[in-house]
Design an enzyme around this catalytic site. Structure first.
Site, PDB file in Angstrom:
ATOM      1  N   ARG A  11       0.844  -1.200   0.000  1.00  0.00           N
ATOM      2  CA  ARG A  11       0.000   0.000   0.000  1.00  0.00           C
ATOM      3  C   ARG A  11       0.875   1.244   0.000  1.00  0.00           C
ATOM      4  O   ARG A  11       0.612   2.229  -0.667  1.00  0.00           O
ATOM      5  CB  ARG A  11      -0.924  -0.005   1.212  1.00  0.00           C
ATOM      6  CG  ARG A  11      -2.252  -0.716   1.008  1.00  0.00           C
ATOM      7  CD  ARG A  11      -2.118  -2.140   0.489  1.00  0.00           C
ATOM      8  NE  ARG A  11      -3.391  -2.799   0.346  1.00  0.00           N
ATOM      9  CZ  ARG A  11      -3.999  -3.493   1.318  1.00  0.00           C
ATOM     10  NH1 ARG A  11      -3.406  -3.660   2.501  1.00  0.00           N
ATOM     11  NH2 ARG A  11      -5.168  -4.047   1.098  1.00  0.00           N
ATOM     12  N   ASP A  20      -0.169  -6.519  -3.488  1.00  0.00           N
ATOM     13  CA  ASP A  20      -1.581  -6.172  -3.244  1.00  0.00           C
ATOM     14  C   ASP A  20      -2.070  -5.363  -4.433  1.00  0.00           C
ATOM     15  O   ASP A  20      -1.329  -5.190  -5.415  1.00  0.00           O
ATOM     16  CB  ASP A  20      -1.735  -5.414  -1.914  1.00  0.00           C
ATOM     17  CG  ASP A  20      -3.060  -5.738  -1.235  1.00  0.00           C
ATOM     18  OD1 ASP A  20      -4.104  -5.504  -1.863  1.00  0.00           O
ATOM     19  OD2 ASP A  20      -3.058  -6.241  -0.105  1.00  0.00           O
ATOM     20  N   HIS A  64      -6.939  -9.313  -4.066  1.00  0.00           N
ATOM     21  CA  HIS A  64      -5.884  -8.309  -3.847  1.00  0.00           C
ATOM     22  C   HIS A  64      -4.827  -8.331  -4.957  1.00  0.00           C
ATOM     23  O   HIS A  64      -3.644  -8.120  -4.685  1.00  0.00           O
ATOM     24  CB  HIS A  64      -5.208  -8.544  -2.485  1.00  0.00           C
ATOM     25  CG  HIS A  64      -6.090  -8.193  -1.318  1.00  0.00           C
ATOM     26  ND1 HIS A  64      -6.175  -6.920  -0.797  1.00  0.00           N
ATOM     27  CD2 HIS A  64      -6.934  -8.955  -0.576  1.00  0.00           C
ATOM     28  CE1 HIS A  64      -7.034  -6.911   0.224  1.00  0.00           C
ATOM     29  NE2 HIS A  64      -7.517  -8.134   0.370  1.00  0.00           N
ATOM     30  N   ASP A 109      -7.071 -13.785   1.467  1.00  0.00           N
ATOM     31  CA  ASP A 109      -8.111 -13.017   2.161  1.00  0.00           C
ATOM     32  C   ASP A 109      -8.958 -12.209   1.183  1.00  0.00           C
ATOM     33  O   ASP A 109      -8.514 -11.841   0.107  1.00  0.00           O
ATOM     34  CB  ASP A 109      -7.472 -12.062   3.186  1.00  0.00           C
ATOM     35  CG  ASP A 109      -6.492 -11.096   2.524  1.00  0.00           C
ATOM     36  OD1 ASP A 109      -5.752 -11.538   1.624  1.00  0.00           O
ATOM     37  OD2 ASP A 109      -6.473  -9.910   2.890  1.00  0.00           O
ATOM     38  N   GLU A 110     -10.165 -11.937   1.617  1.00  0.00           N
ATOM     39  CA  GLU A 110     -11.052 -10.942   0.999  1.00  0.00           C
ATOM     40  C   GLU A 110     -11.123 -11.064  -0.527  1.00  0.00           C
ATOM     41  O   GLU A 110     -11.002 -10.070  -1.239  1.00  0.00           O
ATOM     42  CB  GLU A 110     -10.586  -9.532   1.378  1.00  0.00           C
ATOM     43  CG  GLU A 110     -10.666  -9.282   2.865  1.00  0.00           C
ATOM     44  CD  GLU A 110     -10.109  -7.927   3.277  1.00  0.00           C
ATOM     45  OE1 GLU A 110     -10.668  -7.328   4.206  1.00  0.00           O
ATOM     46  OE2 GLU A 110      -9.120  -7.471   2.698  1.00  0.00           O
ATOM     47  N   TRP A 137      -7.151 -13.845  11.456  1.00  0.00           N
ATOM     48  CA  TRP A 137      -7.215 -12.381  11.542  1.00  0.00           C
ATOM     49  C   TRP A 137      -8.622 -11.866  11.798  1.00  0.00           C
ATOM     50  O   TRP A 137      -8.793 -10.821  12.415  1.00  0.00           O
ATOM     51  CB  TRP A 137      -6.629 -11.737  10.281  1.00  0.00           C
ATOM     52  CG  TRP A 137      -7.498 -11.797   9.050  1.00  0.00           C
ATOM     53  CD1 TRP A 137      -7.595 -12.830   8.173  1.00  0.00           C
ATOM     54  CD2 TRP A 137      -8.368 -10.774   8.551  1.00  0.00           C
ATOM     55  NE1 TRP A 137      -8.470 -12.524   7.163  1.00  0.00           N
ATOM     56  CE2 TRP A 137      -8.955 -11.260   7.359  1.00  0.00           C
ATOM     57  CE3 TRP A 137      -8.706  -9.486   8.987  1.00  0.00           C
ATOM     58  CZ2 TRP A 137      -9.862 -10.518   6.616  1.00  0.00           C
ATOM     59  CZ3 TRP A 137      -9.613  -8.742   8.244  1.00  0.00           C
ATOM     60  CH2 TRP A 137     -10.179  -9.254   7.075  1.00  0.00           C
ATOM     61  N   TYR A 194      -4.302  -5.544  15.324  1.00  0.00           N
ATOM     62  CA  TYR A 194      -4.210  -4.739  14.103  1.00  0.00           C
ATOM     63  C   TYR A 194      -3.681  -3.348  14.463  1.00  0.00           C
ATOM     64  O   TYR A 194      -4.384  -2.504  15.023  1.00  0.00           O
ATOM     65  CB  TYR A 194      -5.569  -4.685  13.384  1.00  0.00           C
ATOM     66  CG  TYR A 194      -5.647  -5.758  12.310  1.00  0.00           C
ATOM     67  CD1 TYR A 194      -5.064  -7.006  12.536  1.00  0.00           C
ATOM     68  CD2 TYR A 194      -6.249  -5.529  11.086  1.00  0.00           C
ATOM     69  CE1 TYR A 194      -5.091  -7.993  11.561  1.00  0.00           C
ATOM     70  CE2 TYR A 194      -6.282  -6.517  10.100  1.00  0.00           C
ATOM     71  CZ  TYR A 194      -5.693  -7.744  10.352  1.00  0.00           C
ATOM     72  OH  TYR A 194      -5.716  -8.714   9.389  1.00  0.00           O
ATOM     73  N   ASP A 252      -2.862  -0.941  12.635  1.00  0.00           N
ATOM     74  CA  ASP A 252      -3.276   0.207  11.818  1.00  0.00           C
ATOM     75  C   ASP A 252      -4.543   0.854  12.366  1.00  0.00           C
ATOM     76  O   ASP A 252      -4.926   1.932  11.921  1.00  0.00           O
ATOM     77  CB  ASP A 252      -3.495  -0.209  10.349  1.00  0.00           C
ATOM     78  CG  ASP A 252      -4.558  -1.286  10.192  1.00  0.00           C
ATOM     79  OD1 ASP A 252      -4.673  -2.158  11.076  1.00  0.00           O
ATOM     80  OD2 ASP A 252      -5.288  -1.253   9.177  1.00  0.00           O
ATOM     81  N   GLU A 299      -2.257   1.436   4.256  1.00  0.00           N
ATOM     82  CA  GLU A 299      -3.017   2.289   3.327  1.00  0.00           C
ATOM     83  C   GLU A 299      -2.843   3.767   3.685  1.00  0.00           C
ATOM     84  O   GLU A 299      -2.761   4.627   2.822  1.00  0.00           O
ATOM     85  CB  GLU A 299      -4.516   1.962   3.381  1.00  0.00           C
ATOM     86  CG  GLU A 299      -4.916   0.685   2.690  1.00  0.00           C
ATOM     87  CD  GLU A 299      -5.004  -0.488   3.647  1.00  0.00           C
ATOM     88  OE1 GLU A 299      -4.295  -0.465   4.678  1.00  0.00           O
ATOM     89  OE2 GLU A 299      -5.769  -1.433   3.374  1.00  0.00           O
TER      90      GLU A 299
HETATM   91  C1  ACM Z   1      -6.608  -8.840   6.158  1.00  0.00           C
HETATM   92  O1  ACM Z   1      -6.611  -7.994   7.068  1.00  0.00           O
HETATM   93  N1  ACM Z   1      -7.316  -8.636   5.059  1.00  0.00           N
HETATM   94  C2  ACM Z   1      -5.855 -10.083   6.285  1.00  0.00           C
END
Ligand code: ACM
Length: 637
Positions: free
Chosen positions: A175, A204, A279, A354-355, A421, A446, A448, A494
């Protein structure tokens, strides 16, 4: 000077020295056993750092490194060499192993005549040195020589070994890109607190950051994007494709080798993450044929590309996933993991997972055909098919697979390993089914997330205060500890566009993760930790490193009674502080009303202003919270 005053002055001098000596030795993470003894050891220009004879080249390197580190602030040129003379600082590998110390444990004994650091393995000596450095006066952090200073260390006996073998931090270099030297600095800061694993999130949507020689467009195209510096690097305007792609960077394979070696010299392993199948916008920008739709793709250009729904579901507006039904994808991944495996000696490779939005897969005739052929009924089953094929590739390179907890969905292969996570649920489920787990739940780890009062911090969608991070336990109730490799904090970037902001968001919360993963659970104590963190603040002030003091800011919550009256509920993370407030728009100090219990918010008030004090001095930042915001917080309860 009158002769009669001299004995009094001398006595006062001794008292001051004694009270300094009595201050509790402060080590983070707290050692398994630390006994404070009376007396001090003083390092002088004549102190020798010796290594037990014929032991290890690594010890020689460490003694030289230690001498160099001590030289910066002391100005001493400490000699290093074989053991023999009494006193001084001695690094000793045990000839008869002490089984309780394992591979990373150590003993540190400081007496008035010398320092002995002993361990079974060089890693233990290294961690003993880190503890010793924290026992040195804070001035040791100075980048210039501190003259006329007594470099005394309190006498202690420490017996210490880690609770977990996996003590990690993840750094997202996609990021925002951090240079090789910045990554080295991050590693230097990690190992001081006995972290032993750096997880590099190398790819990513925002950029591909590792050179893959057989796929050059990954970095010539995928590492560069249009520069965006606003909030979340989002632009409300559509990007102009003709704008130059000036932001980015990547590590060459030589850079990676240098970073791996830099870590090895500090007993720190690097785990690479190649985040697929989601991603992957940067990879698709380089090789659009790996998508389900084909056509042109770009590296993220500052425009929102994902819809997140309140029920936790999401869909991609812009395609950012590799196509699981495309054989070229697996050929591509074979090439990527061949080169990645050769660069990183660590036994695990992280495949992300992920995601991954499935809406482009759902519409793809190729994916439909794959489902028919393989008998896959749902999208999670398609994803599971993809993960299993990736696992085969990773295993074929002699590596074990690690993935975010989404890889549990649709069925997981028995040999895959899980990084939990989305809370702790995935980790519990994975350990129950006998998979190895690394715990990095967003709710505790986390880094962030906002760490203090949201009105004072850069906006992030969730909060994690230091005391919550400190309550992180990688082994959750009912979990079989033998499947828990350890824990790690994750630093997504980010919003972190420079190294100072990265430091601010990482420290001190990473200290909480260090203590959760190194120290025995029964040794953990929030009040002790908070006071040791404060001592670390003094050190960072001297070393000019950035960190957050948000733990001193008031915690502001609100509630309503059944008549609809609004109350402000204030508290502090750190004990021993007082809170003062105003409703009249003036800035409060410690002569204003002192908070004792939930405060009824006056009907005519527009703003509540809040400060924290300790020992008559303001310690936290002033919070000016609109009453409308208090009402919002009450409604959320
Ligand atoms: C994540 O926070 N998407 C692993």
């Amino acid at each position: 000077m009158k002769k009669t005053l001299l004995p009094l002055i001398l006595a006062l001098g001794i008292l001051t020295a004694q009270s300094q000596n009595k201050s509790t030795p402060s080590v983070i993470p707290v050692p398994a056993s630390l006994i404070a003894n009376s007396g001090t050891f003083t390092i002088t220009n004549n102190t020798v750092i010796s290594v037990s004879a014929g032991t290890s080249k690594e010890l020689d390197n460490m003694s030289n490194q230690m001498s160099k580190v001590l030289q910066t602030a002391t100005g001493f040129n400490l000699k290093t060499g074989p053991a023999g003379t009494d006193g001084g600082i001695k690094l000793e590998l045990l000839t008869t192993p002490n089984t309780s110390l394992g591979n990373e444990g150590y003993q540190l004994k400081v007496t008035s005549t010398g320092v002995l650091i002993s361990a079974n393995k060089p890693a233990g000596i290294f961690y003993g040195i880190q503890s010793f450095m924290q026992l040195m006066p804070k001035e040791i952090e100075s980048k210039t020589v501190v003259n006329n200073f007594s470099w005394t260390v309190p006498c202690v006996t420490i017996d210490d070994q880690p609770r977990f073998g996996w003590r990690g931090l993840m750094l997202d270099v996609s990021r925002h890109f951090f240079t090789k030297d910045e990554v080295k600095k991050f590693m230097d800061d990690m190992v001081k607190f006995k972290f032993n694993l750096l997880h590099l999130h190398l790819t990513d949507d925002e950029g591909w950051r590792i050179e893959i020689k057989s796929l050059p467009k990954l970095t010539s195209v995928g590492a560069w994007r249009i520069e965006r510096n606003g909030k979340w690097a989002n632009s409300p305007k559509a990007a102009d494709p003709s704008e130059p792609k000036t932001y980015g960077g990547f590590y060459t394979q030589e850079d990676i080798k240098e970073l791996v070696k830099y870590g090895q010299d500090r007993f720190l392993t690097i785990m690479p993450e190649i985040d697929v199948p989601g991603h992957s916008m940067a990879a698709l920008a380089a090789y659009p044929e790996l998508s389900c739709t084909g056509g042109e793709h770009t590296v993220y250009q500052g425009i929102s590309f994902m819809n997140w729904f309140p029920n936790g579901k999401f869909e991609a507006i812009v395609e950012n996933g590799l196509c699981p039904a495309n054989e070229k994808v697996y050929e591509f991944l074979d090439k990527v993991f061949t080169e990645v495996a050769a660069l990183f000696p660590f036994e695990y490779i992280h495949m992300g997972g992920d995601e991954c939005a499935k809406n482009f897969w759902e519409k793809s005739p190729a994916v439909q055909a794959l489902m028919k052929k393989e008998g896959l009924k749902t999208m999670p089953e398609v994803e599971s098919y993809f993960v299993k094929r990736v696992e085969k590739i990773v295993n074929s390179k002699g590596k074990k697979l690690m993935g975010w907890d989404e890889i549990l969905e649709g069925g997981i292969s028995p040999t895959a390993n899980v990084m939990s996570w989305r809370g702790v649920k995935g980790g519990i489920e994975a350990a129950e089914s006998k998979h190895h787990v690394v715990m990095s739940p967003s709710s505790f780890a986390y880094l962030d997330y906002v760490q203090g009062e949201p009105l004072l911090e850069a906006p992030v969608y969730a909060s994690l205060r230091l005391n919550k991070a400190y309550s992180f336990d990688p082994v959750q109730e009912g979990m079989d500890a033998k499947y828990v490799l350890g824990g790690q904090g994750n630093q997504w970037t980010e919003q972190l566009g420079n190294y100072r902001s990265l430091q601010y968001m990482t420290w001190p919360r990473a200290l909480a993760i260090a203590e959760a993963t190194w120290s025995p659970k029964e040794r953990k104590d929030w009040n002790s930790f908070a006071s040791r963190v404060e001592k670390q603040f003094d050190r960072w002030d001297i070393s000019d490193d950035k960190y957050s003091k948000a733990m001193f800011d008031a915690v502001v919550e609100a509630s309503k009674d059944d008549k609809g009256n609004l109350y402000a509920n204030l508290s502090t993370e750190v004990s021993g502080m007082s809170i003062y407030y105003s409703f009249d728009e003036s800035n409060p100090d410690n002569y204003y009303p002192k908070y004792a219990k939930p405060v009824l918010v006056p009907k005519d008030a527009a703003t509540m202003k809040i400060v924290t004090y300790r020992d008559g001095k303001q310690i936290g930042k002033q919070i000016n919270i609109p009453v409308t915001e208090l009402a919002k917080r009450a409604a959320k309860k």
